[in-house]
Design an enzyme around this catalytic site. Structure first.
Site: not given
Length: 399
Positions: A180-182
């Site tokens: 989800t971060d990337i």
């Protein structure tokens, strides 16, 4: 900019000449800023004087470089660093002067923080109407979750993503990378680039907002759309070789005599012939391939255990079946296909330490983008960026 192409020559890249201020920490915002740096932008991290980006001390497998975590170097390579206390009036005023001549500003403070500091969108737009303002949050600016910690594992869990992996008899299974971060960082980069294109036409900047939760839900568009338009029951994972909650057998990963084999969408009757598997004969009716997927997969799993992966691939690939060996990293990096992609680069820290890491995955005009510059030491560019004589307009350091 300190970005070179595969031939080793410095060249004009698409974002060359743009100044990006990266106020963000950890992964989502910095990964967006990293990609902008890869594409030629001059990216300056604005960090707190005491400790800087918290990711500097977020160690993965205790791997460090030049006093900071290797993770920090991989996500903040090819940037500069300004140390500034945004609660100090003098530092804040100096940062505002920098904002006034920047092209892009990125932050991932919780909702309301930048507004209290005087660096919210309305305030900076008044300083610099051409600025593209990018903000990352965990769950958006409204709703009951707005102040919850925006952390990758927590968002994977809250979004339902963890129920899409693993076999049916397993509990929730998170992804092994910070997906989800990337993905959120990639979405932010897309929005910023779109806003820059609009600015090129209208001269007007704008605001780009992304959140980890919205990116996590968007990532599940295929499965979530099916859920929303059917009976809204939680989808059932396969008990055997699970890979996708909505795809029929044989889709999944299977153990072989010496490793593992991935099988994508393939007609079961065709697979029965190619594998010489009589036990699949009862499943020739296409309408059973989803309903009976566990029974079908169990037969395939037993059959594939009888021979090595290479034997099965020799048959399946020759017939045009989508199949692949499930590789470990030691095997992958020694493979000619990995070497042909030339996906790694050596970066060097300010102290002379080196780290082998991934390069930008984008090619421009057919050329690979690399940069040997590691992440900056905390505050290394404070004097150059904040204390230099003010130049006119949007003049850049080094122009």
């Amino acid at each position: 900019m300190n970005v070179s192409l595969s031939g080793g020559t410095v060249a004009e890249l698409p974002l060359s000449g743009l100044l990006v201020l990266d106020f963000s920490q950890f992964l989502a915002g910095p990964s967006c800023a990293l990609r902008l740096a890869d594409l030629g932008a001059d990216v300056v991290k604005v960090e707190r004087p005491q400790g800087g980006d918290l990711c500097r001390q977020l160690y993965v497998a205790d791997l460090a470089l030049d006093g900071d975590s290797a993770l920090f170097h991989t996500i903040n390579r090819n940037k500069r660093s300004v140390a500034a206390d945004l609660k100090d009036p003098a530092d804040l005023e100096a940062v505002k002067r920098l904002v006034a001549r920047a092209d892009v500003m990125i932050h991932n403070f919780r909702p309301g923080v930048m507004e209290r500091l005087g660096l919210g969108f309305d305030a900076v737009a008044a300083l610099n109407p051409r600025l593209v303002y990018g903000a990352v949050s965990g769950y958006g600016d409204e709703g009951p979750w707005r102040d919850k910690p925006g952390q990758d594992l927590l968002v994977q869990s809250l979004s339902g993503f963890v129920w899409l992996s693993g076999n049916a008899d397993q509990g929730p299974t998170p992804a092994g990378v910070s997906v989800t971060d990337i993905l959120t960082g990639a979405h932010l980069a897309q929005g910023i680039l779109a806003a820059l294109v609009r600015r090129g036409v209208t001269g007007r900047g704008g605001r780009v907002d992304v959140s980890l939760m919205e990116s996590a839900l968007d990532m599940q568009f295929e499965q979530l759309t099916t859920f929303l338009n059917t009976d809204r029951a939680q989808p059932r994972r396969s008990a055997v070789a699970h890979a996708n909650v909505h795809i029929a057998a044989p889709y999944g990963v299977y153990q072989t005599a010496d490793g593992y084999l991935a099988l994508a969408m393939t007609p079961v009757d065709r697979l029965a012939e190619l594998l010489d598997c009589a036990a699949l004969e009862p499943f020739r009716d296409r309408s059973t391939w989803f309903i009976e997927r566990d029974a079908i997969k169990a037969v395939i799993a037993d059959h594939l255990m009888t021979r090595p992966t290479a034997d099965w691939l020799a048959v399946l690939e020759a017939a045009g079946v989508w199949a692949a060996e499930v590789m470990t990293w030691p095997r992958l990096v020694e493979h000619d296909a990995f070497k042909a992609l030339d996906v790694t680069q050596l970066i060097e820290s300010a102290g002379g330490g080196t780290l082998l890491t991934t390069r930008c995955p984008i090619r421009i005009d057919g050329r690979i983008l690399t940069s040997p510059r590691g992440a900056p030491r905390l505050g290394a560019d404070t004097a150059a960026m904040l204390e230099e004589p003010m130049l006119d307009g949007n003049a850049r350091v080094g122009e």
